[in-house]
Design an enzyme around this catalytic site. Structure first.
Site, PDB file in Angstrom:
ATOM      1  N   HIS A 199       0.831  -3.207  -8.658  1.00  0.00           N
ATOM      2  CA  HIS A 199       1.544  -3.917  -7.595  1.00  0.00           C
ATOM      3  C   HIS A 199       2.999  -3.471  -7.523  1.00  0.00           C
ATOM      4  O   HIS A 199       3.660  -3.297  -8.550  1.00  0.00           O
ATOM      5  CB  HIS A 199       1.534  -5.437  -7.856  1.00  0.00           C
ATOM      6  CG  HIS A 199       0.237  -6.101  -7.549  1.00  0.00           C
ATOM      7  ND1 HIS A 199      -0.887  -5.940  -8.330  1.00  0.00           N
ATOM      8  CD2 HIS A 199      -0.105  -6.966  -6.549  1.00  0.00           C
ATOM      9  CE1 HIS A 199      -1.871  -6.674  -7.825  1.00  0.00           C
ATOM     10  NE2 HIS A 199      -1.426  -7.304  -6.756  1.00  0.00           N
ATOM     11  N   ASN A 241       1.964  -0.585 -16.766  1.00  0.00           N
ATOM     12  CA  ASN A 241       1.661  -1.632 -15.785  1.00  0.00           C
ATOM     13  C   ASN A 241       1.353  -2.970 -16.449  1.00  0.00           C
ATOM     14  O   ASN A 241       1.818  -4.017 -15.995  1.00  0.00           O
ATOM     15  CB  ASN A 241       0.469  -1.196 -14.916  1.00  0.00           C
ATOM     16  CG  ASN A 241       0.093  -2.247 -13.883  1.00  0.00           C
ATOM     17  OD1 ASN A 241       0.954  -2.825 -13.228  1.00  0.00           O
ATOM     18  ND2 ASN A 241      -1.199  -2.502 -13.750  1.00  0.00           N
TER      19      ASN A 241
END
Length: 325
Positions: free
Chosen positions: A170, A202
């Protein structure tokens, strides 16, 4: 002078005079209609009292480039449109970093790079109320999906990520958008994703940075966050610098070499502070403090080709990366 030449001159003269008198008629008609307009119909009215065009007040959207809503507006949804326009104005309060293929979602705004299939930048406005836990919002019900507002030639797909070894990372974090289920779901559009190393980045250090930004809302009433990819050069064996990055999937989705976040915090007395980070897209040691990745914001602007928070002069900031100016 021949008779043919004289006829042509007379014809051109009559056309010119006709255009002149037609213009006078149109201007007089505009002037008469002007009396029926109200002051709210104009923006930047000329000082000579003439009105060349009727304008409506709009939010601070870019004049050039592609701008569109990312989802269709329901019939009769004027209130929805006004609400979304107002929200975009809040999010982009301090200016657009760039104007290429801008997409406005309900709670964040992004600019999409059709060449790399990864956003240039994603902008968010965070407050304590918007990031606090909400039982009505369930992340597990959100699915990664392509953004069908984007032309099929330039979309990234879930199949591009499958088996690539990279996470769908994201840019606008799902945890930043907890006020409504729809807001959280929209962060799962693939236009908001970039290929990120999973373990060590991440799921770890990048996640730490996202949580740090959310924690800022406990101290500051308004937090503005701009996130995006970088493709930075490296010196190779021949001593020359090259920009090289991997691509994945049938759509050649670019794998950024680094990611940035530029954050502006607004205090209760309207002072502004800034933090800027660049993290390499690789496994990062758990013990490395986030402050090790702080950089001058100008270095990110030069590398990204963007101007962040261009409505805020640097000398208006009281702090950059925790240091008083």
């Amino acid at each position: 002078m021949s008779s043919n030449t004289m006829s042509r001159i007379l014809l051109l003269g009559s056309v010119g005079l006709g255009s002149y008198f037609a213009g006078i008629y149109v201007e007089r008609t505009k002037s008469a209609n002007h009396q029926a307009w109200t002051a709210d119909d104009y923006v930047n009215k000329p000082t000579d009292g003439c009105v060349s065009q009727k304008f409506q007040r709009k939010p601070g959207l870019p004049i050039f480039g592609t701008v569109s809503a990312a989802s269709p507006v329901p019939a009769g949804g004027d209130a929805v449109v006004q609400s979304n326009v107002s929200r975009i104005g809040q999010i982009m309060k301090f200016g657009f970093p760039g104007l290429d293929n801008v997409r406005s979602y309900d709670d964040f705004v992004l600019s999409y790079d059709r060449r790399t299939r990864v956003a240039h930048w994603v902008f968010e406005h965070l407050t304590a109320d918007r990031v606090k836990h909400n039982d009505a919002v369930d992340r597990s019900k959100c699915d990664f999906k392509p953004d069908e507002s984007m032309h099929p030639f330039f979309r990234s797909l879930n199949s591009d990520y499958k088996g690539s070894g990279f996470d769908r990372g994201h840019l606008a974090a799902a945890g930043n958008h907890k006020s409504e289920q729809k807001h959280c779901e929209q962060t799962f559009f693939l236009t908001n994703m970039a290929p990120q190393v999973g373990v060590g980045f991440n799921r770890d250090k990048w996640n730490h940075l996202e949580r740090h930004v959310r924690k800022l809302t406990k101290e500051y009433p308004n937090v503005y966050c701009c996130t995006g990819p970088l493709y930075l050069p490296r010196k190779e064996a021949d001593g020359k610098l090259y920009v090289r990055y991997q691509v994945i999937g049938a759509n050649n989705v670019a794998v950024p070499t680094h990611f940035y976040k530029v954050v502006v915090m607004e205090t209760t007395d309207h002072r502004l502070e800034m933090e800027a980070y660049v993290l390499p897209n690789q496994k990062i040691d758990e013990g490395t403090p986030l402050t090790m990745f702080q950089v001058p914001p100008e270095t990110i602007e030069r590398a990204a080709g963007l101007l962040f928070f261009d409505k805020v002069a640097r000398n208006q900031l009281s702090k950059i990366n925790g240091k008083k100016l």
